[in-house]
Design an enzyme around this catalytic site. Structure first.
Site, mmCIF file in Angstrom:
data_model
loop_
_atom_site.group_PDB
_atom_site.id
_atom_site.type_symbol
_atom_site.label_atom_id
_atom_site.label_comp_id
_atom_site.label_asym_id
_atom_site.label_seq_id
_atom_site.Cartn_x
_atom_site.Cartn_y
_atom_site.Cartn_z
ATOM 1 N N LYS A 210 0.850 -1.175 0.103
ATOM 2 C CA LYS A 210 -0.151 -0.181 -0.026
ATOM 3 C C LYS A 210 0.715 1.194 -0.006
ATOM 4 O O LYS A 210 0.256 2.433 -0.321
ATOM 5 C CB LYS A 210 -1.001 0.043 1.166
ATOM 6 C CG LYS A 210 -2.018 -0.991 1.181
ATOM 7 C CD LYS A 210 -2.771 -0.856 -0.154
ATOM 8 C CE LYS A 210 -4.044 -1.713 -0.152
ATOM 9 N NZ LYS A 210 -5.237 -1.376 -1.325
ATOM 10 N N SER B 2 -2.854 -12.841 3.640
ATOM 11 C CA SER B 2 -3.229 -12.714 2.195
ATOM 12 C C SER B 2 -2.029 -13.031 1.419
ATOM 13 O O SER B 2 -2.616 -13.616 0.125
ATOM 14 C CB SER B 2 -3.669 -11.174 2.054
ATOM 15 O OG SER B 2 -2.265 -10.362 2.020
HETATM 16 N N1 PMP Z 1 -3.221 -7.866 1.483
HETATM 17 C C1 PMP Z 1 -3.094 -6.988 2.503
HETATM 18 C C2 PMP Z 1 -2.343 -7.432 3.810
HETATM 19 C C3 PMP Z 1 -3.854 -5.692 2.375
HETATM 20 O O1 PMP Z 1 -3.965 -4.989 3.512
HETATM 21 C C4 PMP Z 1 -4.616 -5.699 1.124
HETATM 22 C C5 PMP Z 1 -5.123 -4.176 1.069
HETATM 23 N N2 PMP Z 1 -6.724 -4.400 1.673
HETATM 24 C C6 PMP Z 1 -4.599 -6.468 0.072
HETATM 25 C C7 PMP Z 1 -3.839 -7.601 0.556
HETATM 26 C C8 PMP Z 1 -5.310 -6.211 -1.177
HETATM 27 O O2 PMP Z 1 -4.867 -5.269 -2.186
HETATM 28 P P1 PMP Z 1 -5.995 -4.431 -2.816
HETATM 29 O O3 PMP Z 1 -6.528 -3.727 -1.959
HETATM 30 O O4 PMP Z 1 -5.070 -3.939 -3.797
HETATM 31 O O5 PMP Z 1 -6.656 -5.356 -3.573
#
Ligand code: PMP
Length: 326
Positions: free
Chosen positions: A46, A274
């Protein structure tokens, strides 16, 4: 990587150009590569949108110098935006549902931002509504709105996508990434489809999340432990473009937990849930390319590991599955 080549003037210059590292537990002939986004200064993917969105908004005059950024965020976006806001002379306020990790909230505060919590039961929808209320109350305040702002997707179209293609000399067969706002996947996918229109694209979500409904797949809403990806209300996911996605894979909390422990033990990756879910899905895509079920233009799969497990130690991420708290 930017970090060691020359001295940099600001941490903002150290955002992006993260390493791309092979995941070895995949079919020999179909390598899987993961982009290690914890190498960013705020230790997550991010940082890319924090820098990109605020710089563009200032350039366009959507945000006044010295103004305030207010964002509903699960945490990593807050850290990325807080770093950029601090370095660009802006104030930052974040609205965070209570359930998200305390580490992230402490880091946002350390970066000079204000953190406001909303009840977990109100979900991200509650945090989004509160952010807009606050913006009404303040002068010169804007809500970048990562869930709806095309600059989120554009950040990845301009940076993450080209970096992946540069590292692999353009030979990318499939793109697999978890979706929270879906900015990461949409930006990379848009760039990928321009390089080769048949690039196979897979969105990843936890079991219990509803992104699959965009592709008319059967989904049953439920709670999940995986943090940062998934949705309980597809109306909030304005960036998701179904025609850029071939399939949506749902991954269980159990398989994810097993994989994040395996990634650390066997491959030295200290990544969070994630990333592990993305790894499970990317390996599944690689196996399907290997067996001929998926026809991809090249024999390779790329994915993104968004952040590090260190940010979730307080939640028992490396304890037993039962002890891993949400
Ligand atoms: N993994 C983590 C740990 C995140 O904080 C995020 C953002 N919410 C994502 C994956 C997903 O990324 P995106 O918002 O670009 O889909």
């Amino acid at each position: 990587m930017t970090t060691h080549e020359r001295p940099l003037d600001s941490v903002l210059e150290a955002v992006g150009r993260t390493p791309l590292v092979r995941v070895h537990d995949a079919p020999e002939g179909i390598p899987v590569y993961a982009k290690l986004e914890s190498f960013n200064p705020g230790a997550s993917v991010k940082d890319r949108i924090g820098k990109y969105m605020l710089e563009r908004m200032l350039e366009r005059g959507d945000l006044a110098p010295g103004g305030t950024v207010i964002e509903p965020t699960a945490g990593n976006t807050g850290i990325g935006l807080a770093i950029a806001a601090g370095q660009l002379g802006l104030n930052a306020i974040f609205v965070v549902p209570e359930k998200f990790s305390v580490e992230k909230q402490q880091l946002m505060a350390a970066l000079g931002a204000k953190v406001i919590n909303t009840p977990t039961s109100d979900g991200m929808g509650g945090a989004i509504a509160r952010a807009h209320e606050l913006a009404e109350e303040l002068d010169d305040a804007v809500v970048p709105q990562q869930f709806a702002n095309p600059l989120n997707t554009e950040a990845h179209y301009e940076t993450t996508g080209p970096e992946l293609y540069e590292a692999l000399d353009g030979e990318v067969g499939a793109v697999v990434a978890g979706c929270g706002t879906a900015g990461t996947l949409m930006g990379i996918a848009r760039y990928a489809r321009e390089q080769h229109p048949d690039t196979y694209v897979v969105a990843v979500e936890p079991d219990g999340s509803l992104f699959g409904e965009f592709l008319e797949k059967d989904r049953h809403e439920d709670e999940y432990k995986i943090e940062g990806i998934g949705t309980h209300d597809t109306d909030t996911n304005e960036l998701f473009e179904a025609d850029l996605v071939d399939d949506v894979y749902a991954v269980s909390d159990e398989a994810t937990h097993e994989e994040l422990k395996r990634l650390a033990r066997e491959e030295g990756h200290l990544v969070a849930s994630s990333a592990a879910a993305a790894s499970v899905a990317a390996k599944r895509v690689a196996r399907r390319i290997d067996s001929g079920e998926i026809d991809a233009p090249y024999d390779s799969v790329v994915t993104v590991f968004p952040d590090s497990s260190e940010r979730y130690l307080s939640k028992g991420i490396y304890r037993s599955f039962e002890e891993w708290a949400n």
